[in-house]
Design a protein around this motif. Sequence first.
Motif, PDB file in Angstrom:
ATOM      1  N   HIS A 298       0.854  -1.182   0.000  1.00 17.27           N
ATOM      2  CA  HIS A 298       0.000   0.000   0.000  1.00 17.27           C
ATOM      3  C   HIS A 298       0.892   1.234   0.000  1.00 17.27           C
ATOM      4  CE1 HIS A 298      -3.578  -2.386   0.824  1.00 17.27           C
ATOM      5  NE2 HIS A 298      -2.884  -3.024   1.756  1.00 17.27           N
ATOM      6  N   TYR A 299       0.668   2.130  -0.969  1.00 15.79           N
ATOM      7  CA  TYR A 299       1.541   3.299  -1.096  1.00 15.79           C
ATOM      8  C   TYR A 299       0.745   4.589  -0.996  1.00 15.79           C
ATOM      9  CZ  TYR A 299       5.877   0.892  -2.152  1.00 15.79           C
ATOM     10  OH  TYR A 299       7.017   0.136  -2.056  1.00 15.79           O
ATOM     11  N   GLU A 300       1.483   5.661  -0.681  1.00 16.76           N
ATOM     12  CA  GLU A 300       0.917   7.003  -0.696  1.00 16.76           C
ATOM     13  C   GLU A 300       1.725   7.866  -1.655  1.00 16.76           C
ATOM     14  OE1 GLU A 300       1.168   7.752   3.501  1.00 16.76           O
ATOM     15  OE2 GLU A 300       2.969   8.984   3.282  1.00 16.76           O
ATOM     16  N   LEU A 301       1.079   8.905  -2.169  1.00 18.08           N
ATOM     17  CA  LEU A 301       1.713   9.794  -3.149  1.00 18.08           C
ATOM     18  C   LEU A 301       1.799  11.196  -2.563  1.00 18.08           C
ATOM     19  CD1 LEU A 301       2.610  10.614  -6.098  1.00 18.08           C
ATOM     20  CD2 LEU A 301       0.169  11.045  -6.521  1.00 18.08           C
TER      21      LEU A 301
ATOM     22  N   ALA B 157       0.719  18.300  -1.820  1.00 20.19           N
ATOM     23  CA  ALA B 157      -0.528  17.530  -1.779  1.00 20.19           C
ATOM     24  C   ALA B 157      -0.166  16.094  -1.433  1.00 20.19           C
ATOM     25  CB  ALA B 157      -1.254  17.592  -3.122  1.00 20.19           C
ATOM     26  N   LEU B 158      -0.962  15.480  -0.555  1.00 23.00           N
ATOM     27  CA  LEU B 158      -0.655  14.117  -0.096  1.00 23.00           C
ATOM     28  C   LEU B 158      -1.886  13.238  -0.254  1.00 23.00           C
ATOM     29  CD1 LEU B 158       1.332  12.154   1.340  1.00 23.00           C
ATOM     30  CD2 LEU B 158       0.322  12.912   3.499  1.00 23.00           C
ATOM     31  N   TYR B 159      -1.711  12.074  -0.910  1.00 20.26           N
ATOM     32  CA  TYR B 159      -2.765  11.080  -1.060  1.00 20.26           C
ATOM     33  C   TYR B 159      -2.304   9.814  -0.333  1.00 20.26           C
ATOM     34  CZ  TYR B 159      -4.237  14.337  -4.640  1.00 20.26           C
ATOM     35  OH  TYR B 159      -4.633  15.484  -5.299  1.00 20.26           O
ATOM     36  N   LYS B 160      -2.984   9.466   0.740  1.00 21.47           N
ATOM     37  CA  LYS B 160      -2.512   8.383   1.607  1.00 21.47           C
ATOM     38  C   LYS B 160      -2.794   7.000   1.035  1.00 21.47           C
ATOM     39  CE  LYS B 160      -2.709  11.063   5.855  1.00 21.47           C
ATOM     40  NZ  LYS B 160      -3.255  11.175   7.232  1.00 21.47           N
ATOM     41  N   ASN B 161      -3.550   6.935  -0.040  1.00 27.71           N
ATOM     42  CA  ASN B 161      -3.755   5.682  -0.777  1.00 27.71           C
ATOM     43  C   ASN B 161      -3.573   5.973  -2.259  1.00 27.71           C
ATOM     44  OD1 ASN B 161      -4.413   3.291   0.861  1.00 27.71           O
ATOM     45  ND2 ASN B 161      -6.087   4.552   1.655  1.00 27.71           N
TER      46      ASN B 161
ATOM     47  N   MET C 109       6.973  14.386  -7.826  1.00 33.45           N
ATOM     48  CA  MET C 109       6.006  13.380  -7.411  1.00 33.45           C
ATOM     49  C   MET C 109       6.768  12.234  -6.746  1.00 33.45           C
ATOM     50  SD  MET C 109       3.564  13.374 -10.831  1.00 33.45           S
ATOM     51  CE  MET C 109       2.384  12.189 -10.158  1.00 33.45           C
ATOM     52  N   MET C 110       6.358  11.875  -5.504  1.00 34.35           N
ATOM     53  CA  MET C 110       7.108  10.878  -4.738  1.00 34.35           C
ATOM     54  C   MET C 110       6.136   9.885  -4.085  1.00 34.35           C
ATOM     55  SD  MET C 110       9.752  13.471  -2.762  1.00 34.35           S
ATOM     56  CE  MET C 110       8.435  14.302  -1.891  1.00 34.35           C
ATOM     57  N   ILE C 111       6.602   8.664  -3.874  1.00 33.69           N
ATOM     58  CA  ILE C 111       5.787   7.642  -3.228  1.00 33.69           C
ATOM     59  C   ILE C 111       6.565   6.998  -2.087  1.00 33.69           C
ATOM     60  CG2 ILE C 111       4.438   7.152  -5.304  1.00 33.69           C
ATOM     61  CD1 ILE C 111       6.147   4.616  -5.670  1.00 33.69           C
ATOM     62  N   ARG C 112       5.850   6.464  -1.131  1.00 33.19           N
ATOM     63  CA  ARG C 112       6.420   5.675  -0.036  1.00 33.19           C
ATOM     64  C   ARG C 112       5.296   4.794   0.511  1.00 33.19           C
ATOM     65  NH1 ARG C 112       5.738   6.856   5.165  1.00 33.19           N
ATOM     66  NH2 ARG C 112       7.907   6.469   5.759  1.00 33.19           N
ATOM     67  N   PRO C 113       5.605   3.720   1.281  1.00 34.74           N
ATOM     68  CA  PRO C 113       4.550   2.891   1.871  1.00 34.74           C
ATOM     69  C   PRO C 113       3.588   3.742   2.696  1.00 34.74           C
ATOM     70  CG  PRO C 113       6.654   1.777   2.062  1.00 34.74           C
ATOM     71  CD  PRO C 113       6.950   3.145   1.533  1.00 34.74           C
TER      72      PRO C 113
END
Length: 402
Positions: free
Chosen positions: A256-259, A273-277, A373-377
């Motif tokens: 499961h990642y967030e952006l 801006a943060l999208y937790k899913n 644009m970055m992602i992490r768990p």
Amino acid sequence: MPEGVSSCPNSIHDTQNDVHSNRLTPAVPQLFRQSSTKGIQDLVDRLSLVEQHLDDEVLKNDFLNKTISKQEQTLQRADKLLQECRGNFSKIFRLMNHLERTIQSQKTEYRQLDKKVSSVVLDVVEVNNVLAKKTVPIDGNTSTSKKEILVESAAKIQGCGLTNPDAIFRDCQDLYDKGHIVSGVYFITPLYSACSIPVWCEMETTPGGWLVIQSRKNGELDFNRFWQSYKEGFGNIASEFWLGLDNIFLLTNQDHYELRVDLWDFNDNRVHALYKNFKIDGERDKYRIHLHDYEGSIRNGLAKHNGMMFSTPDQDNDKWPNYHCGREWQAGWWFNNCWFAFLNGPYYNNTRIQYRGISWNDWKPEQLARTKMMIRPSRLHVNKKAPPTPPDTKDITPKPKN
């Protein structure tokens, strides 16, 4: 017997009868008078009682009248007090409305100030981290940012040989957890990839462990490219690049990642801006994007893009019939009809360009200076991790390396 003599006794008898009669006659009126006097006295007594009762009733009536008068006065005072209370309630209601509007205004100002403070705090934290770690150590998994390292697609790499399983990192968070806390180029091996790929890990941005999937800095890289290029990725990992839809698909489906999206204007103002899913589907579904659980310092500019398929100048998958958004806007993106936020557009090195270049309409409709644009768990799933569902291998078609 002489006639005169014979009648005397009768006369005497009659006289006696008369006397007797005269003695009896007065007795009847006397009794009547006594009876009448008693009846009158009874009537007088009864009248006295009635008069006394009437007097009592008059006294009660007077008392009731006085009581009613007092009650009327009390009611009048109560009515006057009620009118005053109504007036006071109206004033209080108007004051409450005014206070509510003031509180709402203060809340809005507080939220705006909180966003600005959060952004400043993030910048300060990152500056402190950079100052504390001035140099990037070079080991088997890192490289200097000055060297040009091209984006590679995990689906195209073949024959990577044997890899030490102890040196395999699934993403930048995995690296961060194992002590690699300096931003730079690292090699990671996604769960469903046979070989490692180079990525830029942003370790200074709170809370660390971010994997960059898109970077725009100065416009040196042209993003007006076709489907295959967006699928495989392009650019220099240490500068401007697009990591590739296949790589992003593999990464966001291994957990499961967030952006997180960071934006800068030409005055160096920064928002996020943060999208937790966050995840994207595979190529069969045209890399459809899924964004949920938003928070950030700007409005949700990607809300209208959620659920959209990816389009490029040579593939029209947008929601505008008889119109080709990718060709019109000269880039690949999750177009709707066409866009509300657009980070892959043409780069213009000034802020006066409106509605044609890189922009986030809910913040600034004009050209932006930088994007990341970055992602992490996802932190929403830290305590409830479940084994991720393996992606369909048909979604990625490996191609032989030239």
